[in-house]
Write an enzyme that holds these catalytic residues in place. Structure first.
Site, PDB file in Angstrom:
ATOM      1  N   HIS A 188       0.821  -1.217   0.000  1.00  0.00           N
ATOM      2  CA  HIS A 188       0.000   0.000   0.000  1.00  0.00           C
ATOM      3  C   HIS A 188       0.851   1.261   0.000  1.00  0.00           C
ATOM      4  CE1 HIS A 188       0.841   0.808   4.289  1.00  0.00           C
ATOM      5  NE2 HIS A 188       0.662  -0.484   4.507  1.00  0.00           N
ATOM      6  N   CYS A 204       3.003  -4.858   6.816  1.00  0.00           N
ATOM      7  CA  CYS A 204       2.644  -4.593   5.428  1.00  0.00           C
ATOM      8  C   CYS A 204       3.838  -4.016   4.663  1.00  0.00           C
ATOM      9  CB  CYS A 204       1.466  -3.627   5.368  1.00  0.00           C
ATOM     10  SG  CYS A 204      -0.108  -4.336   5.914  1.00  0.00           S
TER      11      CYS A 204
END
Length: 295
Positions: A188, A204
């Site tokens: 992301h 992440c």
């Protein structure tokens, strides 16, 4: 005026960040790119230069260990780590190499590879090594922090974190996200530029805004993703050169020493005493740059 100039320069550099695109080398080669140096100008500092050249901050610092990242000497030259060796992995889909903090994308049907700097999970919240696929893509993703994250946030800040954070400046996912299978792990964007090229996330994979936007619009759902951890990359090149690229290993692994070399690295170095001395120096201060081993 100096502060205004620095801010304007920074914003211009951010806007000009771009992906590194390389012709895919032959199967008997792993070398991408050429050595690149940059002459420092007034107002330059490493964070802005990292974004401008689309490299990670720690990678830029490792390549230039003697340079002040906040006040590099005007007129001096710094090394930009845009030359690299491909990781040892299938040239397919997305490959993330954790120790070097880079993401590689091999578009199907093209003899190209796109390379991006990434941020990964910090110590204790490591990004997992997996072979999986992109299960979903989201624009303006909503952030729903896990219960464990909200508990940790309360312990660290004394504040209760909402169960849901909508898209916007307070959302750490940025404007685009790609989910790894159906897991909680995403590739992301971010609202914290300093986290790119560092271990700063909760597991992440973070990217600069232009990079994740490009990935979002060019990588289809179902694309294979392989996450590996190769602190040392090697290549026997067609011209006979033996190339090596050494990165700082993830902290929980401990420092690699000459007495704890993987079998493949020992075989690659061979009996050359000069090559072993050279590698010992690289292990003590990994530069992340491609080096030709003495033979």
């Amino acid at each position: 005026m100096k502060l205004v100039h620095a801010i304007i320069l920074f914003l211009l550099m951010v806007e000009r960040a771009y992906a590194s695109v390389y012709p895919l080398p032959a199967d008997n080669s792993r070398l991408l790119g050429e050595p690149l140096s940059y002459q420092v100008e007034t107002g330059d500092y490493f964070q802005a230069l990292a974004e401008y050249h689309d490299v990670g901050l720690l990678a830029l610092m490792a390549a230039n260990p003697e340079v002040d990242p906040f006040l590099p000497a005007v007129g001096s030259y710094i090394q930009i780590p845009k030359q690299m060796l491909l990781p040892f992995a299938e040239r397919k889909g997305i490959v993330v190499n954790l120790s070097e903090l880079r993401l590689y994308y091999f578009p199907p049907g093209e003899s190209l590879v796109y390379v991006f700097p990434v941020g990964i999970g910090r110590e204790g919240l490591a990004t997992p090594k997996v072979i999986s696929h992109i299960g979903d893509k989201r624009k303006d993703p909503v952030w729903r922090p896990t219960k464990a994250y909200r508990q940790r946030y309360f312990q660290e800040h004394g504040k209760t974190l909402p169960k849901e954070i909508p898209a916007g400046p307070n959302n750490p996912f940025g404007k685009y996200a790609l989910r790894i299978d159906t897991s909680e792990y995403l590739i992301h964007g971010t609202n914290q530029r300093m986290g790119i090229g560092m271990r700063a996330s909760s597991g992440c994979i973070r990217m600069y805004a232009p990079d994740i936007e490009w990935l979002y619009f060019n990588v289809p759902v179902g694309t294979q993703i392989r996450i590996v951890d190769q602190a040392i990359k090697m290549s026997y090149e067609p011209n006979g050169a033996k190339l090596i690229e050494v990165h700082q290993p993830l902290s929980e692994q401990g420092q690699i020493s000459m007495t704890s070399l993987p079998t493949a690295v020992n075989a690659f170095i061979g009996d050359s005493e000069s090559a072993r001395i050279q590698l010992s120096d690289l292990l003590s201060q990994p530069s992340g740059l491609v080096v030709t081993l003495e033979q």
